[in-house]
Design a protein around this motif. Structure first.
Motif, PDB file in Angstrom:
ATOM      1  N   VAL A 299     119.787  60.026  -2.487  1.00 30.06           N
ATOM      2  CA  VAL A 299     119.967  61.509  -2.153  1.00 30.06           C
ATOM      3  C   VAL A 299     119.890  62.369  -3.554  1.00 30.06           C
ATOM      4  N   TRP A 300     120.611  61.521  -4.717  1.00 25.01           N
ATOM      5  CA  TRP A 300     120.833  62.274  -5.840  1.00 25.01           C
ATOM      6  C   TRP A 300     119.453  62.580  -6.473  1.00 25.01           C
ATOM      7  N   ARG A 301     118.704  61.489  -6.621  1.00 32.57           N
ATOM      8  CA  ARG A 301     117.489  61.234  -7.201  1.00 32.57           C
ATOM      9  C   ARG A 301     116.289  62.309  -6.624  1.00 32.57           C
ATOM     10  N   VAL A 302     116.409  62.350  -5.083  1.00 33.50           N
ATOM     11  CA  VAL A 302     115.504  63.366  -4.360  1.00 33.50           C
ATOM     12  C   VAL A 302     116.000  64.635  -4.856  1.00 33.50           C
ATOM     13  N   ARG A 353     116.491  53.974  -1.842  1.00 26.49           N
ATOM     14  CA  ARG A 353     117.431  54.070  -2.884  1.00 26.49           C
ATOM     15  C   ARG A 353     117.242  54.483  -4.431  1.00 26.49           C
ATOM     16  N   ASP A 354     115.923  54.491  -4.560  1.00 24.78           N
ATOM     17  CA  ASP A 354     115.102  54.994  -5.627  1.00 24.78           C
ATOM     18  C   ASP A 354     114.938  56.238  -5.696  1.00 24.78           C
ATOM     19  N   GLY A 355     115.116  57.239  -4.429  1.00 19.41           N
ATOM     20  CA  GLY A 355     114.858  58.408  -4.326  1.00 19.41           C
ATOM     21  C   GLY A 355     113.573  58.593  -3.673  1.00 19.41           C
ATOM     22  N   THR A 356     112.530  57.602  -3.173  1.00 18.83           N
ATOM     23  CA  THR A 356     111.452  57.812  -2.631  1.00 18.83           C
ATOM     24  C   THR A 356     111.642  58.464  -1.334  1.00 18.83           C
TER      25      THR A 356
END
Length: 395
Positions: A299-302, A353-356
């Motif tokens: 979520v933070w990466r998105v 998890r990687d923001g994808t």
């Protein structure tokens, strides 16, 4: 303990289509659908634009592309068979600058690959077709239509009951345990045993997968789709669905004008990060949902990768004038007074998890379970083929 051959969790359109297909392929089989709400189609199915999509946007060879194209025809045939009103009104994807014209060209090429009927429209022809819409060019998709998917859901539910299936509403699932001989499902009203379990839980898909013991590395993130509708005085403002050219990097299609089967014209949706998976009123907050997002790195990466977009969507949500600006790019005659309140929807978007942001449908299997982990738009259009696909996996 009630025992069944097949159990389906979730009475949205995908779950109901799955149960209906199972009963069609296995006459006499015991099938139960378990739903937490007190009626069918209460979440994504009942809060969308009601569009029967053609499938132009989707990556060739993806489940979305294959199942949406099949679903467009299957939905219309189902509606015709069961006297459900639908309208093949067509859709225009409108380009308002040179960059969007180039993206329209790419979409036209994809339409050819996906076998979608589509033709290019000049700016002058666009204005002839829709006098209240302006743009440099457009793509016209004549087979795109509209329908009330809640009506489709109630019809599927009736067919399930008529075929001997069981529908248990108002039962929230609290436990799932898979064993060698079958699956046990604990609900707030008791326990169900089944040979095969299909989970079509939409906004709660990741939680039920983890409850069942799957190692799921995605999380459902709710995006609020906020809508307006045009006043009665704007009836007939457009005859067709009017869409902007989408950003190919995002799974959202942008703010569009949508005639509905009831006669209204909706405007939207936006795509605002939600703070409650099932909180439809504006500013809804669910602390459990907020905590799960705050502790998931994807979520933070998105958020970090889409700061500008997020700020724009929040601004559109808070200030009607900014929302209006999005619409006036292709419908300049609209005014702030034309945007009347309309119920919001919530899109269940799976995030890695990687923001994808996961674009395609995602289905996970174990020996005795099938979990639909990502079923965003066009899941309603594709529901009947998705149900056929899941039923084949279950068999």
């Amino acid at each position: 303990m009630a025992r069944y051959r097949f159990c389906v969790i979730g009475a949205g359109i995908v779950g109901l289509a799955t149960a209906h297909r199972l009963l069609s392929e296995h006459p006499g089989a015991s099938v139960v659908v378990i739903e937490a709400e007190d009626d069918v189609g209460r979440h994504q199915t009942g809060h969308n634009s009601g569009v029967i999509h053609s499938g132009i946007y989707y990556e060739p060879g993806s489940l979305k592309a294959t199942l949406c194209k099949a679903g467009e025809q299957a939905t219309k045939e189902f509606c015709a068979e069961h006297a459900i009103e639908f309208d093949e009104c067509g859709k225009l994807i409108v380009a308002t600058d040179a960059g969007e014209v180039a993206r329209c060209d790419a979409l036209a090429e994809r339409a050819v690959i996906n076998g979608i009927e589509c033709r290019r429209v000049s700016g002058a022809e666009l204005t002839e077709m829709e006098p209240n819409v302006t743009g440099l060019a457009a793509l016209y998709l004549p087979r795109t239509g509209i329908v009330d998917y809640r009506r489709v859901c109630t019809t599927l539910a009736g067919l399930i009951l008529d075929s001997g299936g069981e529908l248990r509403t108002g039962e929230r699932v609290v436990a799932i345990e898979e064993g060698a001989a079958g699956v046990t499902v604990g609900t707030t009203s008791g326990t169900v045993a089944c040979e095969r379990l299909m989970v079509c839980a939409g906004l709660q898909a990741d939680r039920l997968a983890r409850m069942a013991g799957l190692r799921v590395d995605v999380q459902i993130v709710p995006f609020r789709g906020e809508y307006f509708r045009l006043p009665p005085g704007r009836s007939g403002f457009v005859q067709r669905l009017i869409y902007p050219v989408p950003d190919p990097a995002l799974p959202f299609l942008g703010v569009h004008l949508s005639p509905t089967i009831s006669g209204d014209i909706t405007v939207g949706p936006s795509a605002v990060l939600g703070l409650a998976r099932e909180g439809y009123p504006k500013f809804s907050v669910n602390l459990r949902d907020v905590a799960s997002m705050a502790t998931f790195p994807g979520v933070w990466r998105v958020a970090a990768a889409n700061i500008a977009l997020g700020c724009r969507e929040i601004g559109n949500s808070v200030f009607k004038g900014r929302y209006l600006t999005e619409c006036r790019r292709y419908a300049p005659e609209l005014t702030k007074a034309d945007l009347l309140a309309h119920p919001a929807g919530i899109r269940a978007q799976a995030v890695g998890r990687d923001g994808t942001l996961l674009h395609d449908f995602v289905i996970e299997r174990t020996d005795r379970m099938i979990h639909v982990l990502n079923s965003p738009s066009p899941a309603a259009t594709a529901a009947l083929p998705i149900g056929r696909h899941i039923a084949a996996l279950a068999a």
